[in-house]
Design a protein around this motif. Structure first.
Motif, PDB file in Angstrom:
ATOM      1  N   SER A 188       0.849  -1.192   0.000  1.00 29.09           N
ATOM      2  CA  SER A 188       0.000   0.000   0.000  1.00 29.09           C
ATOM      3  C   SER A 188       0.881   1.236   0.000  1.00 29.09           C
ATOM      4  CB  SER A 188      -0.907   0.006   1.230  1.00 29.09           C
ATOM      5  OG  SER A 188      -0.148   0.272   2.417  1.00 29.09           O
ATOM      6  N   GLY A 189       0.259   2.396   0.138  1.00 30.57           N
ATOM      7  CA  GLY A 189       1.024   3.624   0.224  1.00 30.57           C
ATOM      8  C   GLY A 189       1.960   3.647   1.415  1.00 30.57           C
ATOM      9  N   LYS A 223       5.497   9.801  -0.995  1.00 27.34           N
ATOM     10  CA  LYS A 223       4.164   9.367  -1.394  1.00 27.34           C
ATOM     11  C   LYS A 223       4.226   8.723  -2.786  1.00 27.34           C
ATOM     12  CE  LYS A 223       1.706  12.886   1.278  1.00 27.34           C
ATOM     13  NZ  LYS A 223       0.729  14.002   1.232  1.00 27.34           N
ATOM     14  N   PRO A 224       3.321   7.762  -3.059  1.00 27.37           N
ATOM     15  CA  PRO A 224       3.348   7.079  -4.362  1.00 27.37           C
ATOM     16  C   PRO A 224       3.289   8.030  -5.546  1.00 27.37           C
ATOM     17  CG  PRO A 224       1.831   5.979  -2.854  1.00 27.37           C
ATOM     18  CD  PRO A 224       2.265   7.242  -2.174  1.00 27.37           C
ATOM     19  N   LYS A 225       2.445   9.060  -5.459  1.00 29.25           N
ATOM     20  CA  LYS A 225       2.284   9.985  -6.585  1.00 29.25           C
ATOM     21  C   LYS A 225       3.585  10.717  -6.881  1.00 29.25           C
ATOM     22  CE  LYS A 225      -0.790  13.612  -8.325  1.00 29.25           C
ATOM     23  NZ  LYS A 225      -1.976  14.466  -7.997  1.00 29.25           N
ATOM     24  N   ALA A 251       6.087   8.274  -8.331  1.00 29.68           N
ATOM     25  CA  ALA A 251       5.726   7.912  -9.702  1.00 29.68           C
ATOM     26  C   ALA A 251       6.217   8.974 -10.683  1.00 29.68           C
ATOM     27  CB  ALA A 251       4.213   7.742  -9.818  1.00 29.68           C
ATOM     28  N   PHE A 282       9.178   1.112  -7.075  1.00 27.59           N
ATOM     29  CA  PHE A 282       8.041   0.456  -7.720  1.00 27.59           C
ATOM     30  C   PHE A 282       8.362  -0.984  -8.100  1.00 27.59           C
ATOM     31  CE2 PHE A 282       6.633   4.842  -8.095  1.00 27.59           C
ATOM     32  CZ  PHE A 282       5.295   4.709  -7.754  1.00 27.59           C
ATOM     33  N   SER A 297      -5.966   4.290  -5.718  1.00 26.20           N
ATOM     34  CA  SER A 297      -5.154   5.313  -6.383  1.00 26.20           C
ATOM     35  C   SER A 297      -3.846   4.777  -6.949  1.00 26.20           C
ATOM     36  CB  SER A 297      -4.863   6.457  -5.406  1.00 26.20           C
ATOM     37  OG  SER A 297      -4.197   5.977  -4.244  1.00 26.20           O
ATOM     38  N   ILE A 298      -3.242   3.781  -6.286  1.00 21.91           N
ATOM     39  CA  ILE A 298      -1.934   3.276  -6.736  1.00 21.91           C
ATOM     40  C   ILE A 298      -2.063   2.478  -8.031  1.00 21.91           C
ATOM     41  CG2 ILE A 298       0.046   1.819  -6.075  1.00 21.91           C
ATOM     42  CD1 ILE A 298      -0.371   2.621  -3.227  1.00 21.91           C
ATOM     43  N   THR A 337      -0.389   3.721 -11.190  1.00 24.37           N
ATOM     44  CA  THR A 337       1.052   3.583 -11.424  1.00 24.37           C
ATOM     45  C   THR A 337       1.392   2.178 -11.928  1.00 24.37           C
ATOM     46  OG1 THR A 337       1.553   2.857  -9.149  1.00 24.37           O
ATOM     47  CG2 THR A 337       1.479   5.228  -9.556  1.00 24.37           C
TER      48      THR A 337
END
Length: 286
Positions: free
Chosen positions: A172-173, A183-185, A188, A202, A230-231, A234
């Motif tokens: 997860s995040g 953060k993932p965003k 990414a 990733f 949301s992930i 990616t």
């Protein structure tokens, strides 16, 4: 004329709603959750929000929440990040107020039945939905029916021990925050720009997620596993390492017949909530 259905996603930070009419979601809106207020205040806030949709004359209300639910009685046993919302008889409160059928379930279960009813999971009778966001959630559809389990806890692979923590820590995040302090965003964006550390993040995430999916396949051998949250956006960054991890699954024939899909629905929580009403006659309870 097809009747409207109201769907709500009640979370720790926001309450989001939408109306399903003729298979399409309309009038999506949201309000902040008064998370620090009393149970009574929160219930009245939910009721007032629902009243704002009254002109649609909806036939039922479906609600997804991030927590344990007695889905038969519609009792919220606990809701993440809302201290006062414990053992709340949400179904009976809303049915008394609106005289409409009300169905309440865990939000990950809602995601699974939502993608089965309205999304990429339509062709499959047996599937698992996995939401990848701040945490990890799982929902199960068996022979076209939602299987919720006791207190809607079926599919909670997130809490199963894995390595030094559990699957949620690595899938997860939380993984990006705890291991890469980001953060993932943001990662990414860096990965797409060629940053080697972000690309490595990733790659590792995909390996961990592959282990989770293998656990699901050993447990249920579904026809499809649908990734949401949301992930999922990616996915191109972790797809290769995910499938590399899946290659070690012990039964190649089973693996070859499991479709790994990415949900195309942006409002999956609300789609899932309305699906509770739409398919309630087919629900499986224990």
């Amino acid at each position: 004329m097809e009747k409207a259905i109201l769907g709500l996603d009640i979370g720790g930070t926001g309450i989001k709603g939408g109306i399903l009419i003729k298979g399409h979601l309309e009038d999506i809106r949201s309000i902040p959750t008064p998370a620090r207020e009393s149970k009574e205040f929160i219930l009245e806030t939910i009721a007032t929000f629902i009243e704002s949709y009254a002109h649609y004359d909806f036939v039922g209300i479906g609600i997804g929440i991030p927590g344990l639910v007695d889905s038969r009685e519609g009792i919220v046993l606990g809701l993440a990040n809302i201290p006062s919302f414990q053992h709340v008889e949400l179904k009976s409160f809303l049915m008394e107020r609106f005289s409409k059928p009300v169905f309440v379930n865990n939000d990950a279960n809602c995601f699974a039945i939502g993608v089965h009813k309205y999304g990429v999971g339509k062709p499959y009778k047996n599937l698992v939905g996995i939401t990848l966001g701040t945490g990890v959630g799982g929902g199960i559809v068996i022979n076209g029916q939602l299987y919720s389990g006791v207190f809607s806890a079926a599919g909670e692979w997130c809490s199963a021990p894995y390595l030094e923590h559990n699957f949620e820590y690595y899938c997860s995040g939380k993984f990006f925050h705890n291991v890469y302090d980001s953060k993932p965003k943001a990662l990414a964006k860096q990965a797409l720009a060629g940053d080697l550390i972000a690309l490595q993040a990733f790659e590792e995430f995909g390996q961990h997620l592959g282990e989770l999916l293998k656990m699901i396949m050993y447990s249920l051998a579904p026809e499809a596993i649908v990734l949401g949250g949301s992930i999922r956006k990616t996915y191109p960054l972790f797809k290769k390492s995910l499938f590399k991890s899946l290659e070690t699954f012990a039964y190649p024939t089973v693996l070859a017949n499991v479709s790994i899909l990415i949900s195309e629905l942006d409002e999956t929580a609300i789609h899932g909530a309305v699906a509770l009403v739409d398919v309630q006659k087919d629900m499986v309870e224990v």
